[in-house]
Design a protein around this motif. Structure first.
Motif, PDB file in Angstrom:
ATOM      1  N   TRP A   1      37.569  30.274  30.406  1.00 61.02           N
ATOM      2  CA  TRP A   1      37.112  31.666  30.482  1.00 61.02           C
ATOM      3  C   TRP A   1      37.241  32.247  31.882  1.00 61.02           C
ATOM      4  CZ3 TRP A   1      33.098  32.414  33.879  1.00 61.02           C
ATOM      5  CH2 TRP A   1      32.373  31.281  34.243  1.00 61.02           C
ATOM      6  N   LYS A   2      37.250  31.376  32.886  1.00 63.07           N
ATOM      7  CA  LYS A   2      37.302  31.875  34.265  1.00 63.07           C
ATOM      8  C   LYS A   2      38.587  32.656  34.541  1.00 63.07           C
ATOM      9  CE  LYS A   2      34.638  27.979  36.059  1.00 63.07           C
ATOM     10  NZ  LYS A   2      34.735  26.738  36.833  1.00 63.07           N
ATOM     11  N   HIS A   3      39.628  32.353  33.752  1.00 62.40           N
ATOM     12  CA  HIS A   3      40.909  33.006  34.026  1.00 62.40           C
ATOM     13  C   HIS A   3      40.970  34.444  33.526  1.00 62.40           C
ATOM     14  CE1 HIS A   3      42.913  29.526  35.701  1.00 62.40           C
ATOM     15  NE2 HIS A   3      42.204  28.816  34.850  1.00 62.40           N
TER      16      HIS A   3
ATOM     17  N   LYS B   1      46.026  34.473  44.598  1.00 67.70           N
ATOM     18  CA  LYS B   1      46.749  33.218  44.451  1.00 67.70           C
ATOM     19  C   LYS B   1      46.297  32.478  43.186  1.00 67.70           C
ATOM     20  CE  LYS B   1      49.673  30.888  46.826  1.00 67.70           C
ATOM     21  NZ  LYS B   1      50.651  31.350  47.784  1.00 67.70           N
ATOM     22  N   LEU B   2      44.990  32.499  42.950  1.00 68.07           N
ATOM     23  CA  LEU B   2      44.461  31.794  41.783  1.00 68.07           C
ATOM     24  C   LEU B   2      44.986  32.400  40.494  1.00 68.07           C
ATOM     25  CD1 LEU B   2      40.725  31.340  42.850  1.00 68.07           C
ATOM     26  CD2 LEU B   2      42.557  29.665  42.952  1.00 68.07           C
ATOM     27  N   HIS B   3      45.339  33.696  40.557  1.00 71.10           N
ATOM     28  CA  HIS B   3      45.855  34.350  39.355  1.00 71.10           C
ATOM     29  C   HIS B   3      47.370  34.486  39.400  1.00 71.10           C
ATOM     30  CE1 HIS B   3      42.007  35.375  37.550  1.00 71.10           C
ATOM     31  NE2 HIS B   3      41.564  35.561  38.773  1.00 71.10           N
TER      32      HIS B   3
ATOM     33  N   GLU C   1      41.918  37.863  53.505  1.00 66.18           N
ATOM     34  CA  GLU C   1      42.112  36.466  53.115  1.00 66.18           C
ATOM     35  C   GLU C   1      41.446  36.178  51.777  1.00 66.18           C
ATOM     36  OE1 GLU C   1      42.291  34.299  57.504  1.00 66.18           O
ATOM     37  OE2 GLU C   1      40.377  34.613  56.505  1.00 66.18           O
ATOM     38  N   TYR C   2      40.281  36.788  51.591  1.00 62.08           N
ATOM     39  CA  TYR C   2      39.550  36.575  50.347  1.00 62.08           C
ATOM     40  C   TYR C   2      40.356  37.102  49.155  1.00 62.08           C
ATOM     41  CZ  TYR C   2      35.782  36.844  46.913  1.00 62.08           C
ATOM     42  OH  TYR C   2      35.014  36.718  45.788  1.00 62.08           O
TER      43      TYR C   2
ATOM     44  N   PHE D   1      43.275  34.915  48.465  1.00 62.00           N
ATOM     45  CA  PHE D   1      42.889  33.681  47.793  1.00 62.00           C
ATOM     46  C   PHE D   1      42.749  33.886  46.283  1.00 62.00           C
ATOM     47  CE2 PHE D   1      38.963  31.143  46.591  1.00 62.00           C
ATOM     48  CZ  PHE D   1      39.649  29.981  46.310  1.00 62.00           C
TER      49      PHE D   1
ATOM     50  N   GLU E   1      36.289  25.550  30.690  1.00 64.52           N
ATOM     51  CA  GLU E   1      36.313  26.411  31.879  1.00 64.52           C
ATOM     52  C   GLU E   1      37.326  27.543  31.789  1.00 64.52           C
ATOM     53  OE1 GLU E   1      36.214  24.358  35.754  1.00 64.52           O
ATOM     54  OE2 GLU E   1      36.465  22.552  34.568  1.00 64.52           O
TER      55      GLU E   1
ATOM     56  N   SER F   1      33.931  38.667  37.851  1.00 67.25           N
ATOM     57  CA  SER F   1      32.496  38.906  37.931  1.00 67.25           C
ATOM     58  C   SER F   1      32.041  39.047  39.364  1.00 67.25           C
ATOM     59  CB  SER F   1      31.740  37.738  37.281  1.00 67.25           C
ATOM     60  OG  SER F   1      32.129  36.533  37.879  1.00 67.25           O
TER      61      SER F   1
ATOM     62  N   LEU G   1      30.722  35.475  47.548  1.00 67.43           N
ATOM     63  CA  LEU G   1      31.747  35.752  48.550  1.00 67.43           C
ATOM     64  C   LEU G   1      31.873  34.601  49.535  1.00 67.43           C
ATOM     65  CD1 LEU G   1      30.772  39.432  49.287  1.00 67.43           C
ATOM     66  CD2 LEU G   1      32.747  38.627  48.011  1.00 67.43           C
ATOM     67  N   ILE G   2      33.103  34.240  49.871  1.00 69.87           N
ATOM     68  CA  ILE G   2      33.317  33.220  50.892  1.00 69.87           C
ATOM     69  C   ILE G   2      33.214  33.924  52.227  1.00 69.87           C
ATOM     70  CG2 ILE G   2      34.873  31.446  51.715  1.00 69.87           C
ATOM     71  CD1 ILE G   2      36.093  31.342  48.984  1.00 69.87           C
TER      72      ILE G   2
END
Lengths: 246, 490
Positions: free
Chosen positions: A74-76, A102-104, A95-96, A99, A72, A80, A87-88
């Motif tokens: 590659w997601k970092h 934060k993941l990065h 906020e999106y 989020f 997994e 895309s 989209l959430i």
């Protein structure tokens, strides 16, 4: 030579109909790559295979040496956006973005200065508007998706039809933004579009996909746009001929 | 032209997702319909006998029947407010076609009467009419009696859909009405007022010509109100929802706790910002009162067996209700879930902590039952540990089979969307296994060992959490392509 995106023997069959069949495609790092083709040519299927969203019948995709189906990580380094299904929609755009940042592991300031670069692009309709993504127009949702994909300085950017649904001036802004990215960073972009003008403008290499196979692979020159136009005009005529022959 | 519209409605029905449900669900729903249909048909048919039995001295039954019409009118209206669905044929499709608007609207209103709420009272009206009313009031009177009541049913119907359309957003109107009805019923029950007397007076003249005109006039009036309301609404800009201002609540603490914290915060936002998930919250709160049924009647439910069941239920109700659609809630952006920069393990760990947190809250609420007996502490603690240790992983594992998207903007009463036989199957082990574990000790008169066993099971399972997560993710990865395709279909 092994590219940053490397596709081998990729096939996808739905109900005994082959919708994708690519024996080999190497995309070099730092180049921008355009993908064109008529509806049903297999562009989205190819994208979904690259992003490990559908399972190919044979073959594999590696991104920067990582086999997407097995690992997994590659997601970092891959940003895309294909459609609103990414989209959430019950979050606000702020906020999106927060989020994803934060993941990065981006801090607040880093995100703020990144977003400041897109103020013109957003036309003041996106940030701090107290609106959920689901209440935005299609075009604005798309902007959120595209900018969200760029958070975290990805090495690879994958966009499906980024120009569709955008108004003319936003299209040009987006085109210039992508051009700038291409010139200033070593990002690898994979962009599909129905708009031949936009892709020839900043893609160094263009591939035409038809019925799931690569039918043309061109390095962009001043002649490219005409070459593409000729192909699609002929392609349309052939279809008419086929029908008449039946 | 109406026949064309009929055809469209029919196609809309048979091609809808509702009909394409799995066979398990179809059989279950079919069975329920058959069962209730049959029971109520019998009840309706034998109503004269039932009334005679309750009022042995009565010589005529029609006035007695009249005593109960008001109950029906009030409770039916209250139920309709909450449960009846507006039949929405999309007027928009027809606005540009060569078809007068009036026809489309008449069709929409006309077909709306084909509704369970209107069919149901027939079971109580038609048999009674032919068995009793015709005898007591004569042919004309009996038929007038029946048609008057039918028009009262329609009156309720059109009143309900009118208010529902007009007050589309203002739910409090319905809540106030429900409270008023409930109060009336309570006062009646306490003997302060007599709804029977009111009803007897109001509906004393059922079967008279002049009285027949009242429901007819009321129904006509409401039909016309509905018509003119819809006529005015037949412009597309009328439907544009006023987009409410987004809430800005933040979960600062969680969001400062790295990506898992943000994912939990996101999920909390999901719950608080969508209609369907909010109704799960309401159900959860309501069910925390479920225990009252058992704790207040120690004679009927002696021993702990029932209370263990209730304990598992109460400390796990949110888990069961929300957790069974765990990935389905996010089905509309499942592709995003698969491509964002986090490992899937973080995704499932966030969900696990959400389940633990929710269970902790319901656990604390359930400690209120210590008021009745201190046993509530031991029972609910054991149930809580079992839920967190075992049931949470069962639900997470089951969620990797989810491939049906859930429409978050629809309430959940009578909403079977996203439901499949799997959900029912999952619920059984969640509730039955812990009871079996407990009973294994209880039959030897060692109930406290049973509770201990539950807690030990939970703790043991927690100790293996690393292994569970690995298995869950393995299964998730195996099923994800199939699931993603399912979610994309909508």
């Amino acid at each position: 030579m092994e590219g940053i995106i490397s596709i081998n023997n990729l096939t996808k069959v739905y109900n005994s109909e082959t919708v994708l069949d690519i024996s080999s495609l190497e995309i070099e790092a730092g180049k921008s790559f355009g993908l064109v083709g008529n509806n049903g040519a297999g562009k989205t299927t190819l994208y979904r295979c690259i992003l490990d969203l559908i399972e190919p019948n044979t073959g594999s995709v590696t991104l920067n040496g990582v086999d997407v189906a097995k690992d997994e990580s590659w997601k970092h380094f891959t940003g895309s956006f294909i459609d609103e299904g990414f989209l959430i929609d019950y979050l606000t755009p702020d906020e999106y973005f927060g989020f994803i940042a934060k993941l990065h592991n981006w801090g607040k300031e880093e995100l703020a200065s990144f977003l400041a670069g897109y103020e013109d692009f957003f036309k003041g309709e996106i940030l701090s508007k107290k609106k959920y993504i689901r209440d935005l127009s299609k075009g604005n949702q798309k902007k959120v998706g595209i900018v969200g994909a760029l958070i975290g300085n990805p090495k690879i950017l994958i966009l499906d039809e980024p120009f569709a649904n955008l108004d003319p001036s936003t299209q040009y802004q987006l085109r210039d933004q992508l051009k700038k990215l291409d010139e200033e960073t070593d990002i690898t972009m994979l962009i599909s579009s129905h708009d031949l003008g936009h892709v020839t403008e900043f893609c160094q290499r263009i591939v035409i996909l038809d019925k799931g196979t690569i039918v043309k692979d061109i390095q962009t020159t001043s002649e490219t746009l005409r070459e593409l136009e000729n192909f699609f005009v002929k392609n349309g005529e052939e279809k008419v001929d086929e029908k008449e022959a039946l | 032209m109406y026949s064309l519209l009929w055809k469209h409605q029919w196609k809309n029905l048979v091609r809808s997702k509702y009909f394409s449900q799995g066979w398990g669900m179809k059989i279950l729903i079919g069975f329920l319909v058959l069962y209730f249909g049959l029971s109520f048909s019998l009840l309706g048919f034998f109503m004269p006998e039932l009334l005679q039995e309750s009022f042995p001295s009565a010589e005529v039954l029609v006035p007695i029947y009249a005593q109960f019409v008001l109950y029906y009118m009030l409770s039916d209206l209250a139920l309709r407010f909450f449960l009846q669905e507006l039949n929405v044929m999309s007027i928009q499709h027809y606005l540009l076609q060569a078809m007068p608007k009036s026809k489309v609207i008449n069709f929409l209103l006309g077909t709306s009467v084909f509704n369970l709420f209107n069919f149901f009272p027939l079971l109580f009206i038609v048999p009674f009419c032919f068995r009793v009313s015709v005898d007591e009031l004569g042919i004309t009177g009996g038929l007038l009696w029946m048609f008057s009541l039918l028009f009262f049913v329609f009156f309720n119907h059109f009143l309900a859909i009118y208010l529902k359309r007009v007050a589309a957003v203002k739910q409090w109107i319905f809540i106030v009405f429900a409270v008023v009805v409930a109060t009336l019923f309570a006062l009646n029950f306490a003997g302060w007022i007599s709804l029977n007397d009111w009803s007897a007076v109001l509906f004393a003249n059922l079967g008279q010509w002049w009285f027949f005109l009242i429901p007819v006039a009321l129904t006509t009036l409401l039909y016309l109100s509905n018509y003119s309301f819809l006529r005015k609404q037949a412009y597309i800009d009328q439907w544009r929802k006023e987009s409410k201002e987004a809430s800005t609540q933040e979960f600062g603490y969680l969001e400062s706790k790295g990506s898992i914290g943000v994912m939990i915060a996101n999920e909390l936002k999901l719950i608080l910002r969508n209609k369907r998930t909010k109704s799960v919250l309401v159900i959860t709160l309501l069910f925390s009162l479920y225990g009252l049924l058992f704790y207040t009647q120690p004679d009927m439910y002696d021993g702990m067996g029932w209370k263990v069941f209730v304990g598992i239920f109460m400390t796990g109700i949110f888990m069961i209700n929300y957790g069974q659609f765990m990935v389905g809630w996010e089905g509309s952006f499942f592709d995003g879930i698969l491509t964002r920069a986090y490992p899937m393990e973080a995704f499932f760990r966030a969900k696990f902590w959400l389940l633990v947190g929710s269970s902790l809250i319901t656990y604390i609420l359930s400690l209120g039952y210590m008021y009745f007996t201190i046993d509530a502490l031991w029972i609910n603690t054991a149930a809580f540990i079992y839920n967190v240790g075992v049931n949470s992983f069962v639900l997470l594992f089951a969620s990797t089979y989810q491939k049906k998207r859930i429409n978050l903007s629809k309430g959940s009463a009578f909403n079977y969307q996203g439901t499949s036989a799997v959900q029912f199957l999952v619920t059984i082990p969640l509730l039955v296994f812990p009871i079996l574990i407990y009973q294994a000790f209880n039959v030897f008169n060692k109930p406290y060992y049973g509770l201990l066993a539950l807690a030990v099971c939970g703790l043991l399972s927690l100790a293996f959490s690393k292994y569970w997560f690995r298995e869950i993710i393995k299964n998730f990865n195996e099923k994800k392509y199939r699931n993603a395709a399912g979610f994309r279909e909508g």
